[in-house]
Design a protein around this motif. Structure first.
Motif, mmCIF file in Angstrom:
data_model
loop_
_atom_site.group_PDB
_atom_site.id
_atom_site.type_symbol
_atom_site.label_atom_id
_atom_site.label_comp_id
_atom_site.label_asym_id
_atom_site.label_seq_id
_atom_site.Cartn_x
_atom_site.Cartn_y
_atom_site.Cartn_z
ATOM 1 N N GLU A 1 38.199 46.578 27.659
ATOM 2 C CA GLU A 1 38.586 48.438 28.031
ATOM 3 C C GLU A 1 38.326 48.887 29.534
ATOM 4 O O GLU A 1 38.996 49.707 29.500
ATOM 5 C CB GLU A 1 36.942 48.752 27.984
ATOM 6 C CG GLU A 1 37.066 49.293 26.405
ATOM 7 C CD GLU A 1 37.972 49.320 25.026
ATOM 8 O OE1 GLU A 1 37.919 50.170 25.553
ATOM 9 O OE2 GLU A 1 38.721 48.950 23.888
ATOM 10 N N LYS A 2 37.538 48.078 30.233
ATOM 11 C CA LYS A 2 38.240 48.413 31.684
ATOM 12 C C LYS A 2 38.747 48.352 32.242
ATOM 13 O O LYS A 2 39.349 49.504 33.241
ATOM 14 C CB LYS A 2 36.439 48.046 32.468
ATOM 15 C CG LYS A 2 34.814 48.107 31.652
ATOM 16 C CD LYS A 2 34.356 49.117 32.168
ATOM 17 C CE LYS A 2 33.167 49.146 31.936
ATOM 18 N NZ LYS A 2 32.354 51.302 31.885
ATOM 19 N N PHE A 3 39.870 47.351 31.887
ATOM 20 C CA PHE A 3 41.130 46.804 32.928
ATOM 21 C C PHE A 3 41.692 47.988 32.348
ATOM 22 O O PHE A 3 42.552 48.504 32.829
ATOM 23 C CB PHE A 3 42.158 45.919 32.071
ATOM 24 C CG PHE A 3 40.777 44.576 32.791
ATOM 25 C CD1 PHE A 3 41.044 44.594 34.356
ATOM 26 C CD2 PHE A 3 40.276 43.461 32.208
ATOM 27 C CE1 PHE A 3 40.790 43.066 34.848
ATOM 28 C CE2 PHE A 3 39.957 42.355 32.750
ATOM 29 C CZ PHE A 3 39.811 42.494 34.443
ATOM 30 N N MET A 4 41.382 48.606 30.894
ATOM 31 C CA MET A 4 42.424 49.414 30.444
ATOM 32 C C MET A 4 42.631 51.184 30.940
ATOM 33 O O MET A 4 42.958 51.426 30.973
ATOM 34 C CB MET A 4 42.268 49.767 28.776
ATOM 35 C CG MET A 4 43.331 48.576 27.926
ATOM 36 S SD MET A 4 43.260 48.602 27.197
ATOM 37 C CE MET A 4 42.523 48.035 25.980
ATOM 38 N N ASN A 5 41.016 50.983 31.514
ATOM 39 C CA ASN A 5 41.331 52.183 31.582
ATOM 40 C C ASN A 5 40.966 52.828 33.184
ATOM 41 O O ASN A 5 40.662 53.934 34.333
ATOM 42 C CB ASN A 5 39.703 53.049 30.904
ATOM 43 C CG ASN A 5 39.332 52.943 29.671
ATOM 44 O OD1 ASN A 5 40.836 53.155 28.782
ATOM 45 N ND2 ASN A 5 38.785 52.697 29.035
ATOM 46 N N ALA A 6 40.995 51.514 34.259
ATOM 47 C CA ALA A 6 40.652 51.659 35.210
ATOM 48 C C ALA A 6 41.678 52.325 36.513
ATOM 49 O O ALA A 6 42.267 52.061 36.193
ATOM 50 C CB ALA A 6 40.442 50.057 36.386
ATOM 51 N N ASP A 7 41.530 53.052 37.372
ATOM 52 C CA ASP A 7 42.263 54.422 37.483
ATOM 53 C C ASP A 7 42.707 52.865 38.869
ATOM 54 O O ASP A 7 44.465 53.063 39.544
ATOM 55 C CB ASP A 7 41.639 55.103 38.456
ATOM 56 C CG ASP A 7 41.494 56.200 37.634
ATOM 57 O OD1 ASP A 7 41.687 56.511 36.062
ATOM 58 O OD2 ASP A 7 39.936 56.886 37.977
ATOM 59 N N VAL A 8 42.540 52.301 39.416
ATOM 60 C CA VAL A 8 42.900 51.166 41.079
ATOM 61 C C VAL A 8 41.755 50.451 40.536
ATOM 62 O O VAL A 8 41.252 49.754 39.479
ATOM 63 C CB VAL A 8 42.433 51.395 42.175
ATOM 64 C CG1 VAL A 8 42.211 51.167 42.933
ATOM 65 C CG2 VAL A 8 42.707 53.320 42.475
ATOM 66 N N GLY A 9 43.229 49.241 41.029
ATOM 67 C CA GLY A 9 42.693 47.137 41.030
ATOM 68 C C GLY A 9 42.013 46.916 42.447
ATOM 69 O O GLY A 9 43.545 47.310 43.443
ATOM 70 N N VAL A 10 41.260 46.189 42.936
ATOM 71 C CA VAL A 10 41.426 45.956 44.570
ATOM 72 C C VAL A 10 40.912 44.413 43.896
ATOM 73 O O VAL A 10 40.538 44.114 43.336
ATOM 74 C CB VAL A 10 40.011 47.016 44.578
ATOM 75 C CG1 VAL A 10 40.096 45.881 46.202
ATOM 76 C CG2 VAL A 10 40.051 48.068 45.132
ATOM 77 N N SER A 11 42.172 44.090 44.709
ATOM 78 C CA SER A 11 42.005 42.378 44.814
ATOM 79 C C SER A 11 41.952 41.937 46.591
ATOM 80 O O SER A 11 42.089 42.674 47.119
ATOM 81 C CB SER A 11 42.581 41.452 44.127
ATOM 82 O OG SER A 11 44.191 42.378 45.174
ATOM 83 N N GLY A 12 40.884 40.753 46.708
ATOM 84 C CA GLY A 12 41.148 39.693 47.777
ATOM 85 C C GLY A 12 42.845 39.150 48.177
ATOM 86 O O GLY A 12 44.045 39.714 46.685
ATOM 87 N N VAL A 13 42.974 38.341 48.678
ATOM 88 C CA VAL A 13 44.105 37.761 48.609
ATOM 89 C C VAL A 13 43.758 36.682 49.846
ATOM 90 O O VAL A 13 43.126 36.121 50.186
ATOM 91 C CB VAL A 13 45.160 38.547 50.569
ATOM 92 C CG1 VAL A 13 46.584 37.368 50.102
ATOM 93 C CG2 VAL A 13 45.499 39.850 49.640
ATOM 94 N N ASN A 14 44.712 35.582 49.261
ATOM 95 C CA ASN A 14 44.371 33.470 49.374
ATOM 96 C C ASN A 14 45.363 33.150 49.937
ATOM 97 O O ASN A 14 44.492 32.716 52.143
ATOM 98 C CB ASN A 14 44.935 32.769 48.139
ATOM 99 C CG ASN A 14 43.132 33.271 47.493
ATOM 100 O OD1 ASN A 14 43.860 34.102 46.407
ATOM 101 N ND2 ASN A 14 41.695 32.322 47.563
ATOM 102 N N PHE A 15 47.033 33.641 50.602
ATOM 103 C CA PHE A 15 47.823 34.233 51.462
ATOM 104 C C PHE A 15 48.430 35.045 51.661
ATOM 105 O O PHE A 15 49.238 35.513 50.433
ATOM 106 C CB PHE A 15 48.592 32.679 51.208
ATOM 107 C CG PHE A 15 47.383 30.999 50.655
ATOM 108 C CD1 PHE A 15 46.787 30.620 51.417
ATOM 109 C CD2 PHE A 15 47.906 30.839 50.045
ATOM 110 C CE1 PHE A 15 46.012 29.652 51.232
ATOM 111 C CE2 PHE A 15 46.865 29.591 48.660
ATOM 112 C CZ PHE A 15 45.898 28.694 49.861
#
Lengths: 475, 217
Positions: free
Chosen positions: A196-210
């Motif tokens: 549910e949260k994925f569908m409704n989130a306005d922004v996605g924040v992630s890290g980066v490995n390389f």
């Protein structure tokens, strides 16, 4: 949603260590997990020329660091050509502000997060929460830790300090799932809650490995699919990374990936290796319209100035040093009170927070060398621990120290004792008289010698000095 | 000066001076040459060890095999590519034992809830595979968007046996990835999984619970 607390006081390492050692549950949870990971790592490298692979990994990282400013510019140029907006942040606060500004410009109220240690470093969740933006962790381990109002206790397995029973109770209390020790049921419940949260989130924040400069590609390593969801479903994706994570060539990621997953969890590869090079094109039907990269310095450019300490920037965040550390295994990740616990934390954090705060970190080691032996990119962790120990008591004008807060552990009494010691040793007559007097007064020697006698018996002075005995022998 | 310039200046004017650039020897990644059959066997062994499922097929048998797989799972529908030959072959097969065939032909926003809640399975092509790690290479396209291989609980991937490389390094070199990357490229090596609860493996945490590979020989 429960908010992530600020980090605990780093200076309180010793009381926390004593409490953790006295807690059989903590010790059992860590022991069990770490023993398993050690075996899995060993099996995963079977049939490999591990030394040659480690050399390659170390050299790729060293080469990237040697070209760091050029590679960062190349990365920025390539990403911009690909349609990704690049931002630079001198510290965690600036990085938080940049992310908030992007959210505000999009009128975003909810952020879903993939796993990212650099956002832990800058306490992003807390910052967003203070600015009325909800930030929810989507990696199962991070989700559990966030529900508990805690910080991760391991960089790969954030909730490793909890057993199934504790997690079941936590999820029951916070999300209303049934009390159950069935891991499949608990996992399925989290899947349901987070979809549910994925569908409704306005922004996605992630890290980066390389981050690959050659092609402008951001690589993410994960097993769950939450990283793919975070970077694909919301209309805006913000990737956050330390400036040291850049590599020169696309082919560099192949050996680093092989080292990372095997060292971390003993997997040949993780379920997903996600390579993002731009926002969705007009003809594409999904993926974010907007992709941002925030490059965070936060002390890294200072570490970069020192030839020896620079080695910490090679780290690919696999956590193998923690898994193999006898101290980490016994006290657990929360004891350190820092974003990065265990051996890598002990050499990385003193730069980021200063030795005055992080003075106990370099001494939280038996110097057994296991961390250096397993490090996939050959960071000489034990050597760096010794260097930082030296800096923490530094008062030597001939070899001025470099780390902020150096000399924080230097006590007045200790400094005076050593000063007297060096004065006496430079004067043979005084030395002979002094040792002779000390040996005659040996019965007056105190039994309590502070830290030394807490775990050891005090050494006894001999009845006669070495000089006297040698003299007798020659007669 | 802005933060970008401050950071770049500090890095360029390093007080320790210029750093040495070591040579990088990639030969440790090289593997002896192997036959297609050996690669298929290695791929199958590794991906099965992480809960992936492999069905070895021929160009004639894959549709009936697929049909059996889907009916054994009670799948109500299957998301297929519209333009790719896989999708066309399925639509033209005229079989009545296949579930309802769906096509991803409009932006996800207009049918997100349906995709997340109602789609049981999807089938996609691959750009090859990697034997050593049991990985599939996917470059999502407008015909096969990114979420096709992520959201439905069952993901079926079609892999030509001849497209199996030994290592990741070999695959990206032979396919010349550095000359131009897509917006999103993926290696997929099993169904979604987690061990975040007391190191106990559980599948399907956020992505597909099942990954089924049809290897066409």
């Amino acid at each position: 949603m429960t908010q992530t607390p600020h980090h605990t006081d780093v200076r309180e390492f010793h009381p926390r260590a004593r409490a953790a050692i006295a807690d059989p549950k903590i010790r059992k949870n860590f022991r069990k997990a770490m023993d398993g990971l050690i075996t899995k790592r060993k099996d995963a490298f079977e049939g490999w020329d591990l030394e040659a692979l480690r050399d390659l990994g170390a050299n790729i990282r060293l080469r990237a660091l040697a070209n760091l400013p050029d590679l960062l510019e190349q990365l920025e140029k390539k990403l911009s050509e690909n349609g990704v907006k690049v931002h630079w942040a001198i510290d965690g606060d600036e990085a938080c502000r940049i992310i908030r500004d992007i959210c505000v410009a999009r009128n975003a109220k909810t952020v879903i997060k993939g796993k990212s240690m650099v956002t832990e470093e800058m306490e992003l969740n807390h910052y967003l929460d203070d600015h009325d933006i909800e930030a929810l962790e989507s990696d199962l381990g991070e989700y559990i830790v966030q529900l508990a109002g805690e910080t991760p206790s391991h960089i790969i397995m954030p909730a490793i300090h909890k057993n199934t029973g504790e997690i079941s109770e936590l999820m029951h209390e916070k999300t209303g799932t049934d009390l159950s020790s069935d891991v499949e049921y608990l996992t399925a419940s989290a899947r349901h809650q987070l979809r549910e949260k994925f569908m409704n989130a306005d922004v996605g924040v992630s890290g980066v490995n390389f981050a690959v400069a050659e092609t402008g590609t951001l690589c993410l390593v994960e097993n769950e699919g939450n990283g793919r969801m975070t970077t694909t479903v919301p209309q805006c994706h913000i990737a956050v990374t330390g400036i040291e994570k850049v590599v020169g060539k696309l082919e560099d990621v192949a050996p680093l990936l092989a080292l990372l997953t095997r060292s971390a969890t003993g997997q040949h590869i993780t379920t997903y290796f996600n390579m993002i090079s731009g926002p969705r094109k007009p003809e594409e039907l999904d993926g974010p319209e907007e992709v941002h990269l925030v490059l965070v310095d936060n002390g890294r450019s200072s570490i970069y100035q020192d030839d020896e300490l620079l080695d910490t920037l090679r780290c690919i965040r696999c956590g193998a040093c923690m898994n193999h550390c006898p101290v980490y295994t016994r006290v657990g990740g929360h004891t350190y009170g820092t974003t990065y616990p265990g051996p890598i934390g002990k050499i990385l954090m003193p730069h980021l927070i200063g030795l005055d705060e992080g003075r106990h970190l370099p001494t939280a080691s038996s110097l057994c060398g296991a961390c250096g032996e397993v490090c996939p990119v050959k960071i000489p962790i034990p050597d760096l621990l010794v260097r930082l120990r030296q800096e923490s008591v530094d008062g030597d004008k001939l070899n001025p120290a470099k780390v902020r807060g150096h000399g924080a552990k230097r006590g007045t009494l200790e400094a005076m004792v050593w000063k007297g010691w060096s004065w006496m040793h430079a004067r043979p007559g005084v030395y002979r008289l002094g040792t002779k007097v000390a040996s005659r007064l040996r019965r007056l020697q105190p039994g309590n010698l502070g830290g030394w006698t807490r775990y050891r018996t005090a050494p006894k002075l001999a009845a006669r000095t070495l000089h006297e005995r040698m003299k007798e022998r020659s007669q | 000066m802005n933060s970008r310039d401050i950071i770049l200046q500090r890095l360029s004017e390093r007080s320790g001076g210029k750093l040495h650039q070591p040579e990088c020897d990639f030969s440790v990644l090289e593997r002896p040459s192997s036959s297609v059959t050996e690669r298929v066997e290695q791929f199958q062994k590794i991906i099965e060890s992480v809960h992936g499922e492999v069905h070895r097929c021929t160009p004639e048998s894959w549709i009936p095999q697929l049909s059996g797989i889907l009916s054994s799972r009670g799948a109500r529908n299957l998301l297929i590519p519209a333009a790719h030959q896989i999708g066309r072959a399925l639509r033209d097969s005229g079989r009545d034992d296949l579930p309802e065939l769906l096509i991803y032909d409009e932006p996800v926003t207009s049918w997100q809830a349906h995709l997340f809640n109602e789609v049981d399975a999807s089938i996609t092509s691959t750009r090859g595979g990697i034997a050593e790690t049991g990985s599939l290479i996917l470059w999502p396209t407008p015909d096969e968007p990114r979420l096709m291989s992520l959201v439905p609980p069952i993901h079926i991937a079609v892999l030509e046996a001849s497209g199996l490389y030994t290592t990741f390094h070999e695959a990206m070199r032979v396919q010349n990835w550095k000359s131009g990357m897509p917006t999103n490229a993926l290696l997929i090596s099993g169904p979604s999984k987690t061990a975040d609860i007391e190191q106990t493996l559980a599948y399907g945490v956020h992505g597909p619970k099942e990954l089924i590979v049809l290897v066409i020989e």
